[in-house]
Scaffold this active site. Structure first.
Site, PDB file in Angstrom:
ATOM      1  CB  SER A 185      -1.598   9.636  51.532  1.00 41.28           C
ATOM      2  OG  SER A 185      -1.419   8.610  50.603  1.00 41.28           O
ATOM      3  CB  SER A 192       1.540   7.241  52.022  1.00 40.65           C
ATOM      4  OG  SER A 192       1.251   8.567  51.628  1.00 40.65           O
ATOM      5  CE  LYS A 232       3.507  10.478  53.436  1.00 44.17           C
ATOM      6  NZ  LYS A 232       2.332  10.605  52.530  1.00 44.17           N
TER       7      LYS A 232
END
Length: 464
Positions: A175, A151, A76
């Site tokens: 997330s 996220s 990420k």
């Protein structure tokens, strides 16, 4: 090859049945083929093929190999990667290249894994949908008109679509687990502090933030967790050495006691999601667990989402305000809205702290009687992009309701595992969540492996 899990790929590489170069090239080809539709990968690691050639040479010389030798992984874009763009989903950080790897990235590399790419996220990792002004919106590989969540939505979409076998996400309130449920993969949030947050912005606050592995199999997240966990001498929350209480795939001596819960405590839950949780409970009962429906009074008495906002908003606003000052025209809508919310008063903050303690006490009492909790991850399957509210069972709820079944375990720091166990009438994945007591991650990894073995959705991947 693109849908082999990381453990299988590592085995094939170790046995010289496939080369790291073939594996990396296959995943790069897959990114080229499907990422234009998904926008999940935002940066390719320039050195991936060179690292694969080096890994291949090490296999041929017969040296000692790491557990993930030659296996590609993605990260990420909020997690620092040395020499590779880490832009945090914001024009404010456009072009930013860290000088060092985050602890989690360094530990993956130490095990022989090859950094393949960085994946998309909402600005500052601060939304349940993956969209931003710098790299745009990510789409769900099961239906591009639906969100992969946030996220860690770019990460979940990459793994579900076969662009990566294994990845690293972060989880503040939902997330890792939410995006995993939206895309039908495995997402694992260990006990708070198990995996160091060093190299993830912001430096503070970290009380609710976690790094967690994401993959297509339970054994992969268990393997990654065994490599990632443990103190690094920099993150003060990460102080507890790794230990396992039940090995993944090994039957415990005593039957595991599992309570399952849909409502009340998490607000309205879609009927298909509720039915999937019940089917997972029945599957665990069939596997020899002691399973029964439960209620957790603390969940009904304390509003975990309200606690989270009152505590976290006061703590994170200074960090966000500092980096966005003078760059207001480069901020995405979610960050602007967060900074515009009224400050938590000191009285509200103290009351929220006390409520969080009561919630922790309530779970401590629950885990005196049960080894695990089975519950929803999300209140509904993956929804359309950009919705501000949902209608569930005839009740209208704000989009923030998507956090209701995950945020209690961030506020309390409990470990949670998201695993697919069903499919909606629209063909979308439905996940269930397993939660254990603090530092008992192996309990839910074991239960996850049980569910994985009997899941009606096992080995289903999007036809993109």
């Amino acid at each position: 090859m693109i849908y082999f899990d990381a453990t299988k790929l590592a085995e094939l590489i170790r046995n010289r049945e496939v080369s790291p170069v073939e594996v990396v090239r296959a995943h790069l080809d897959r990114i080229e083929a499907v990422n234009p539709q998904l926008n999940a990968v935002v940066t390719i690691a320039d050195g991936a093929l060179a690292a694969a050639k080096m890994a291949e040479a090490e296999v041929m010389t017969g040296g000692e190999l790491g557990l993930l030798h030659g296996v590609p992984f993605t990260v990420k874009d909020s997690i620092d990667t040395e020499g590779l763009l880490t832009q945090r989903g914001s024009p404010i950080f456009k072009g930013r290249i860290p000088e060092a790897d985050a602890t989690s990235v360094a530990r993956m590399k130490s095990a022989g894994a090859i950094l393949l790419a960085k994946t998309n996220l909402p600005e500052f990792s601060y939304s349940t949908e993956t969209d931003n002004l710098l790299t745009g919106r990510s789409n769900n590989p099961w239906n591009v008109d639906r969100t992969p969540g946030g996220s860690s939505g770019g990460e979940s979409a990459s793994i579900a679509a076969g662009m990566s076998p294994l990845g690293l996400g972060t989880d503040l309130a939902i997330s890792v687990r939410g995006p995993a449920a939206n895309t039908g993969i495995i997402g694992f949030k260990p006990t708070h502090g198990r995996i160091p947050m060093t190299g993830v912005w912001p430096r503070v606050p970290r009380r609710n933030w976690h790094v967690g592995p994401m993959a297509r199999s339970v054994r992969d997240v268990a393997l990654a967790y065994s490599l990632l966990a443990g103190p690094d001498g920099a993150d003060s929350f990460s102080t507890t050495p790794l230990r396992f209480d039940v090995g993944v795939g090994a039957s415990p001596v005593q039957p595991i006691r599992v309570g399952w819960l849909v409502e009340p405590g998490f607000g309205p839950i879609d009927a298909e999601v509720a039915a999937t949780v019940q089917k997972a409970a029945e599957a665990l009962h069939g596997a020899g667990c002691v399973v029964e429906p439960v209620r957790i009074p603390a969940l009904e008495q304390e509003d975990a989402l309200d606690i989270f906002w009152k505590l976290h908003r006061m703590e994170v606003k200074p960090a966000f305000a500092e980096v966005t000052a003078g760059h207001e025209d480069q901020m995405f809508t979610i960050s602007k809205a967060m900074l515009a919310t009224p400050d938590t008063t000191m009285v509200e903050f103290v009351l929220a702290e006390q409520a969080a303690e009561r919630l922790r006490d309530g779970f401590a009492e629950y885990f005196q009687r049960y080894d695990a909790l089975l519950c929803p991850v999300l209140p509904l399957p993956a929804h359309a992009h950009g919705l501000s509210e949902f209608v569930i069972n005839g009740q209208r709820v704000p989009a923030a309701h998507s956090l209701s079944a995950t945020v209690p375990f961030n506020v309390t720091g409990l470990p949670g595992l998201s695993i697919r166990f069903g499919t909606s009438g629209e063909g979308l994945p439905i996940g269930v969540q397993l939660v254990s007591r603090w530092f008992a991650e192996s309990t839910i990894l074991y239960l996850g492996s049980v569910l994985e073995g009997v899941s009606p959705a096992r080995n289903l991947w999007p036809a993109i």
